[in-house]
Motif scaffolding. Sequence first.
Motif, PDB file in Angstrom:
ATOM      1  N   THR A 132       0.871  -1.164   0.000  1.00  0.00           N
ATOM      2  CA  THR A 132       0.000   0.000   0.000  1.00  0.00           C
ATOM      3  C   THR A 132       0.909   1.215   0.000  1.00  0.00           C
ATOM      4  N   LYS A 171       1.206   5.344   0.319  1.00  0.00           N
ATOM      5  CA  LYS A 171       0.445   6.387   0.998  1.00  0.00           C
ATOM      6  C   LYS A 171       1.113   7.747   0.851  1.00  0.00           C
ATOM      7  N   GLU A 220      -4.273   6.655   0.011  1.00  0.00           N
ATOM      8  CA  GLU A 220      -3.521   5.406  -0.113  1.00  0.00           C
ATOM      9  C   GLU A 220      -4.062   4.582  -1.268  1.00  0.00           C
ATOM     10  N   PRO A 230      -3.657   0.491  -2.944  1.00  0.00           N
ATOM     11  CA  PRO A 230      -3.040  -0.831  -2.960  1.00  0.00           C
ATOM     12  C   PRO A 230      -2.338  -1.030  -4.303  1.00  0.00           C
TER      13      PRO A 230
END
Length: 117
Positions: A9, A11, A16, A18
């Motif tokens: 993930t 951020k 964020e 995946p």
Amino acid sequence: MGLVYIDATVKNEGKEVPVKLLVDSGSTYTVLKKEIWEYLGLKPMGEVKLILADGTVIRRKTSEAVIELKGYGERHSPVILGESEDENLLGTVTLEIFGLILDPLRREIRPARLLMK
């Protein structure tokens, strides 16, 4: 030997995404496709020259992001701001920041044996 991918993930500033990253022990930096880093609002902080496997030299902007690897926590890491045609890669700098190495025989990442000399 096969390809090794890891789920991560990425951020930045409350956003964020995946991402499936190809673990590339031949790549210095982690690379994020344009759609990923633009969504996260990453801003260029510098530029580097990169040499591709065929010897071609390209230029890409650099930035920083927080990367989370399940089971290993999250770390701040430099990233290459890729283009749409670039692959999402997990490079050696990010692996080292996490204290990990690629085990090509088991096709997985694992904690590195860290040395202090």
